[in-house]
Design a protein around this motif. Structure first.
Motif, PDB file in Angstrom:
ATOM      1  N   ALA A 196      10.536  -2.310 -15.060  1.00  0.00           N
ATOM      2  CA  ALA A 196      10.413  -0.982 -14.469  1.00  0.00           C
ATOM      3  C   ALA A 196       9.416  -0.948 -13.321  1.00  0.00           C
ATOM      4  O   ALA A 196       9.374   0.030 -12.573  1.00  0.00           O
ATOM      5  N   VAL A 197       8.626  -2.000 -13.168  1.00  0.00           N
ATOM      6  CA  VAL A 197       7.531  -1.998 -12.197  1.00  0.00           C
ATOM      7  C   VAL A 197       7.855  -2.832 -10.962  1.00  0.00           C
ATOM      8  O   VAL A 197       7.693  -2.375  -9.818  1.00  0.00           O
ATOM      9  N   LEU A 198       8.333  -4.061 -11.157  1.00  0.00           N
ATOM     10  CA  LEU A 198       8.540  -4.957 -10.015  1.00  0.00           C
ATOM     11  C   LEU A 198       9.548  -4.408  -9.005  1.00  0.00           C
ATOM     12  O   LEU A 198       9.292  -4.481  -7.791  1.00  0.00           O
ATOM     13  N   PRO A 199      10.695  -3.855  -9.414  1.00  0.00           N
ATOM     14  CA  PRO A 199      11.639  -3.326  -8.414  1.00  0.00           C
ATOM     15  C   PRO A 199      11.039  -2.204  -7.566  1.00  0.00           C
ATOM     16  O   PRO A 199      11.389  -2.050  -6.394  1.00  0.00           O
ATOM     17  N   VAL A 200      10.154  -1.420  -8.169  1.00  0.00           N
ATOM     18  CA  VAL A 200       9.492  -0.330  -7.442  1.00  0.00           C
ATOM     19  C   VAL A 200       8.606  -0.892  -6.338  1.00  0.00           C
ATOM     20  O   VAL A 200       8.653  -0.446  -5.179  1.00  0.00           O
ATOM     21  N   LEU A 201       7.801  -1.876  -6.673  1.00  0.00           N
ATOM     22  CA  LEU A 201       6.873  -2.434  -5.691  1.00  0.00           C
ATOM     23  C   LEU A 201       7.597  -3.222  -4.610  1.00  0.00           C
ATOM     24  O   LEU A 201       7.204  -3.182  -3.438  1.00  0.00           O
ATOM     25  N   MET A 202       8.660  -3.924  -4.982  1.00  0.00           N
ATOM     26  CA  MET A 202       9.446  -4.643  -3.978  1.00  0.00           C
ATOM     27  C   MET A 202      10.097  -3.657  -3.014  1.00  0.00           C
ATOM     28  O   MET A 202      10.082  -3.857  -1.792  1.00  0.00           O
ATOM     29  N   ALA A 203      10.662  -2.576  -3.551  1.00  0.00           N
ATOM     30  CA  ALA A 203      11.340  -1.590  -2.698  1.00  0.00           C
ATOM     31  C   ALA A 203      10.350  -0.882  -1.777  1.00  0.00           C
ATOM     32  O   ALA A 203      10.615  -0.697  -0.580  1.00  0.00           O
ATOM     33  N   LEU A 204       9.211  -0.474  -2.328  1.00  0.00           N
ATOM     34  CA  LEU A 204       8.224   0.232  -1.517  1.00  0.00           C
ATOM     35  C   LEU A 204       7.577  -0.690  -0.491  1.00  0.00           C
ATOM     36  O   LEU A 204       7.340  -0.290   0.663  1.00  0.00           O
ATOM     37  N   SER A 205       7.291  -1.923  -0.866  1.00  0.00           N
ATOM     38  CA  SER A 205       6.675  -2.871   0.067  1.00  0.00           C
ATOM     39  C   SER A 205       7.570  -3.099   1.275  1.00  0.00           C
ATOM     40  O   SER A 205       7.085  -3.267   2.402  1.00  0.00           O
ATOM     41  N   GLU A 206       8.869  -3.082   1.031  1.00  0.00           N
ATOM     42  CA  GLU A 206       9.818  -3.298   2.120  1.00  0.00           C
ATOM     43  C   GLU A 206      10.008  -2.043   2.961  1.00  0.00           C
ATOM     44  O   GLU A 206      10.201  -2.121   4.182  1.00  0.00           O
ATOM     45  N   ALA A 207       9.963  -0.882   2.329  1.00  0.00           N
ATOM     46  CA  ALA A 207      10.281   0.362   3.026  1.00  0.00           C
ATOM     47  C   ALA A 207       9.090   0.968   3.761  1.00  0.00           C
ATOM     48  O   ALA A 207       9.273   1.755   4.693  1.00  0.00           O
ATOM     49  N   LEU A 208       7.882   0.628   3.348  1.00  0.00           N
ATOM     50  CA  LEU A 208       6.698   1.235   3.958  1.00  0.00           C
ATOM     51  C   LEU A 208       6.508   0.755   5.397  1.00  0.00           C
ATOM     52  O   LEU A 208       6.952  -0.335   5.767  1.00  0.00           O
ATOM     53  N   PRO A 209       5.845   1.534   6.231  1.00  0.00           N
ATOM     54  CA  PRO A 209       5.561   1.107   7.607  1.00  0.00           C
ATOM     55  C   PRO A 209       4.791  -0.210   7.626  1.00  0.00           C
ATOM     56  O   PRO A 209       4.041  -0.516   6.685  1.00  0.00           O
ATOM     57  N   PRO A 210       4.974  -1.018   8.686  1.00  0.00           N
ATOM     58  CA  PRO A 210       4.312  -2.335   8.735  1.00  0.00           C
ATOM     59  C   PRO A 210       2.800  -2.274   8.816  1.00  0.00           C
ATOM     60  O   PRO A 210       2.118  -3.271   8.618  1.00  0.00           O
ATOM     61  N   SER A 211       2.267  -1.117   9.126  1.00  0.00           N
ATOM     62  CA  SER A 211       0.806  -0.956   9.187  1.00  0.00           C
ATOM     63  C   SER A 211       0.396   0.251   8.339  1.00  0.00           C
ATOM     64  O   SER A 211       0.995   1.318   8.443  1.00  0.00           O
ATOM     65  N   PRO A 212      -0.587   0.134   7.454  1.00  0.00           N
ATOM     66  CA  PRO A 212      -1.361  -1.091   7.202  1.00  0.00           C
ATOM     67  C   PRO A 212      -0.593  -2.098   6.361  1.00  0.00           C
ATOM     68  O   PRO A 212       0.308  -1.730   5.618  1.00  0.00           O
ATOM     69  N   LYS A 213      -0.959  -3.351   6.485  1.00  0.00           N
ATOM     70  CA  LYS A 213      -0.314  -4.407   5.705  1.00  0.00           C
ATOM     71  C   LYS A 213      -0.823  -4.391   4.262  1.00  0.00           C
ATOM     72  O   LYS A 213      -1.986  -4.083   4.004  1.00  0.00           O
ATOM     73  N   PHE A 214       0.072  -4.732   3.347  1.00  0.00           N
ATOM     74  CA  PHE A 214      -0.311  -4.888   1.946  1.00  0.00           C
ATOM     75  C   PHE A 214      -0.385  -6.375   1.636  1.00  0.00           C
ATOM     76  O   PHE A 214       0.562  -7.118   1.893  1.00  0.00           O
ATOM     77  N   SER A 215      -1.498  -6.789   1.067  1.00  0.00           N
ATOM     78  CA  SER A 215      -1.684  -8.202   0.754  1.00  0.00           C
ATOM     79  C   SER A 215      -1.087  -8.536  -0.607  1.00  0.00           C
ATOM     80  O   SER A 215      -0.693  -7.646  -1.374  1.00  0.00           O
ATOM     81  N   GLY A 216      -1.040  -9.826  -0.898  1.00  0.00           N
ATOM     82  CA  GLY A 216      -0.587 -10.259  -2.219  1.00  0.00           C
ATOM     83  C   GLY A 216      -1.472  -9.710  -3.323  1.00  0.00           C
ATOM     84  O   GLY A 216      -0.987  -9.361  -4.405  1.00  0.00           O
ATOM     85  N   LEU A 217      -2.786  -9.611  -3.064  1.00  0.00           N
ATOM     86  CA  LEU A 217      -3.687  -9.046  -4.067  1.00  0.00           C
ATOM     87  C   LEU A 217      -3.424  -7.557  -4.269  1.00  0.00           C
ATOM     88  O   LEU A 217      -3.514  -7.052  -5.395  1.00  0.00           O
ATOM     89  N   ASP A 218      -3.095  -6.841  -3.195  1.00  0.00           N
ATOM     90  CA  ASP A 218      -2.717  -5.436  -3.333  1.00  0.00           C
ATOM     91  C   ASP A 218      -1.481  -5.304  -4.228  1.00  0.00           C
ATOM     92  O   ASP A 218      -1.414  -4.420  -5.090  1.00  0.00           O
ATOM     93  N   PHE A 219      -0.531  -6.182  -4.003  1.00  0.00           N
ATOM     94  CA  PHE A 219       0.704  -6.184  -4.787  1.00  0.00           C
ATOM     95  C   PHE A 219       0.405  -6.486  -6.250  1.00  0.00           C
ATOM     96  O   PHE A 219       0.898  -5.805  -7.159  1.00  0.00           O
ATOM     97  N   LEU A 220      -0.395  -7.511  -6.493  1.00  0.00           N
ATOM     98  CA  LEU A 220      -0.754  -7.883  -7.866  1.00  0.00           C
ATOM     99  C   LEU A 220      -1.520  -6.766  -8.566  1.00  0.00           C
ATOM    100  O   LEU A 220      -1.319  -6.512  -9.754  1.00  0.00           O
ATOM    101  N   LEU A 221      -2.390  -6.090  -7.825  1.00  0.00           N
ATOM    102  CA  LEU A 221      -3.144  -4.984  -8.423  1.00  0.00           C
ATOM    103  C   LEU A 221      -2.203  -3.862  -8.848  1.00  0.00           C
ATOM    104  O   LEU A 221      -2.285  -3.373  -9.982  1.00  0.00           O
ATOM    105  N   ALA A 222      -1.309  -3.452  -7.965  1.00  0.00           N
ATOM    106  CA  ALA A 222      -0.382  -2.372  -8.304  1.00  0.00           C
ATOM    107  C   ALA A 222       0.535  -2.770  -9.452  1.00  0.00           C
ATOM    108  O   ALA A 222       0.821  -1.963 -10.346  1.00  0.00           O
ATOM    109  N   PHE A 223       0.988  -4.015  -9.448  1.00  0.00           N
ATOM    110  CA  PHE A 223       1.832  -4.505 -10.547  1.00  0.00           C
ATOM    111  C   PHE A 223       1.078  -4.412 -11.867  1.00  0.00           C
ATOM    112  O   PHE A 223       1.600  -3.900 -12.860  1.00  0.00           O
ATOM    113  N   ASN A 224      -0.155  -4.880 -11.874  1.00  0.00           N
ATOM    114  CA  ASN A 224      -0.922  -4.880 -13.113  1.00  0.00           C
ATOM    115  C   ASN A 224      -1.331  -3.479 -13.559  1.00  0.00           C
ATOM    116  O   ASN A 224      -1.442  -3.223 -14.765  1.00  0.00           O
TER     117      ASN A 224
END
Length: 471
Positions: free
Chosen positions: A107-135
């Motif tokens: 229920a979590v990973l598809p949300v973050l993948m979809a939002l990471s792709e759809a959000l504006p390119p700035s500001p950039k989200f790092s891998g740690l940002d992604f891991l934090l939101a996932f966790n």
């Protein structure tokens, strides 16, 4: 400042946790969860239930879109991309399982993948940002599961990811989108009204929709909160709120941010080696051991010589299916997994094709199976066992027992075997180079400066599209 409610304390944790709170163990465990979930999701896009869900989703359109996994030319609004990809993840019941019992990642990973792709390119989200939101999304689910002792057992009334997964999705989306504490609290309240699915739809094509809906509804709750929609600010505190889902409801505030401890640090997940309900993995393990007494080398199982097969397992009614007729019923059948393992030596992805389920030898063996429910064999993924006894017509009985199967959190898959599972699953939809690149990026996700490198792989070249009507 003293918080007035459990709900407010959860909102504070969602808003306040930062990458500095992540520990090495949590990072490593969550990266394994992400890789495994991507793999089973790619594999799931070959199923009939995914095909139906994605065809339905085509009626929705938006100027902002995200990729459907394994379909680089198929894009949907982020909420419906998350829905379709969530369905794919659970379409074979191949995704990870936690304790207390739920499927946390789907229920979590598809949300973050979809939002990471759809959000504006700035500001950039790092891998740690992604891991934090996932966790954060995983953590909220775990904390909610500790509000009731009922959650410790394999469920009887509703499918847990449809409940806690919806709030986990909302928490993860709230984090990646940077919502205020107040908006996080509203998102949780809205998500509760989107939550829930009855267990009666287990072992049907509808069950994978529970994960897809949890992903979509959690994201929708966040979007509505961002628009100013309000809900009950004590929705986690009251029996008539989130407590409506559980008996003996006792909500608890999470730890202080000053000394936060992650549940994933204490409790790992189980990764499945074949696509079926987790409880059947004990059955497969025990049946494979018994088979060694019955078959030598590559000889066939002497079906005619078997008089009786006894499975000593917990009383889990929705996995008690004496004569399954569909792939989804077979994935939720103690009896089928035992008989297929005795015949074939193990369970693999094609074991649930209809032609395999309906083999005459399988049907003959199914008629010889009896279930027993020892009082000490409780319906908990943390304590259950399977004992299987096969009695031959000459009176000889062979008995074996599995207390822990390979892939359970007490006997975790090696990193090599987890990667091999990903390769086997993802290679059905992705090119070899893309598969290896996914492994490399996820393995080093905490060092990734820009998450768009991860989502860009979703748009890469894929083998020709194939939708199997047989699975």
């Amino acid at each position: 400042m003293k918080l007035k409610s459990v709900t407010a304390s959860f909102a504070q944790v969602i808003h306040g946790l930062n990458v500095g709170h992540l520990t090495d163990r949590v990072i490593q465990r969550s990266k394994r969860m992400i890789l495994d979930t991507l793999g089973v999701g790619f594999l799931g896009t070959s199923t009939e239930v995914f095909h139906k869900a994605s065809e339905y989703s085509k009626i929705y359109s938006s100027n902002t879109t995200s990729t459907v996994w394994g379909r680089p030319d198929f894009r949907l609004p982020p909420t419906y991309a998350a829905f379709a990809n969530g369905v794919a993840i659970h379409s074979m019941d191949f995704d990870d399982t936690w304790h207390p019992a739920t499927h946390p990642s789907g229920a979590v990973l598809p949300v973050l993948m979809a939002l990471s792709e759809a959000l504006p390119p700035s500001p950039k989200f790092s891998g740690l940002d992604f891991l934090l939101a996932f966790n954060v999304g995983i953590e909220v689910q775990g904390r909610l599961m500790h509000f009731s002792k009922e959650a410790n057992d394999i469920p009887k009334r509703f499918h847990p990811p449809s409940v806690v997964g919806t709030l986990g999705s909302a928490a993860a989306a709230s984090k990646i989108l940077g919502l205020s504490m107040t908006k996080c609290q509203e998102a949780l309240a809205i998500a509760v009204s989107h939550a829930g699915a009855p267990l009666a739809n287990a072992a049907t094509q509808t069950k994978p929709l529970h994960i897809g809906n949890a992903a979509r509804h959690g994201m929708e709750a966040v979007f509505l909160a961002m628009l100013g929609l309000q809900g009950n600010k004590q929705v986690l505190d009251v029996q008539a709120g989130f407590g409506a889902f559980y008996a003996n409801y006792s909500p608890k505030v999470p730890p202080s941010l000053d000394s936060y401890t992650w549940l994933l640090e204490q409790q790992d997940v189980a990764f499945k080696r074949f696509p079926a309900h987790l409880a059947t993995h004990w059955v497969e393990d025990a049946a494979a051991s018994v088979r060694k007494h019955l078959v030598t080398d590559r000889a066939l199982l002497p079906v005619d010589h078997i008089d009786r097969i006894v499975l000593r397992i917990p009383d889990v009614q929705y996995v008690n299916r004496p004569f399954p007729s569909t792939e989804h019923e077979a994935r939720h059948s103690f009896q089928y997994v035992a008989c297929a393992t005795l015949l074939d030596g193990g369970i693999i992805v094609p074991s649930f094709h209809k032609c395999q389920v309906n083999r005459p030898q399988v049907r003959e063996l199914l008629g010889k199976v009896e279930l027993q429910h020892p009082q000490d064999n409780l319906p908990s993924f943390n304590t259950l066992y399977c004992e299987i006894s096969v009695t031959l017509k000459d009176g000889v009985t062979f008995t074996e027992r599995s207390n822990t199967f390979y892939g359970h959190w007490r006997k975790p898959l090696s990193q090599k075997d987890l990667q091999e599972k990903f390769r086997a699953n993802a290679s059905r939809m992705l090119s070899h180079d893309t598969v290896e690149k996914f492994i490399e990026i996820v393995e080093n996700l905490e060092d990734l400066e820009d998450c768009s490198l991860l989502t860009t792989l979703l748009k890469g070249p894929s083998p020709p599209e194939m939708v199997s009507k047989s699975i």
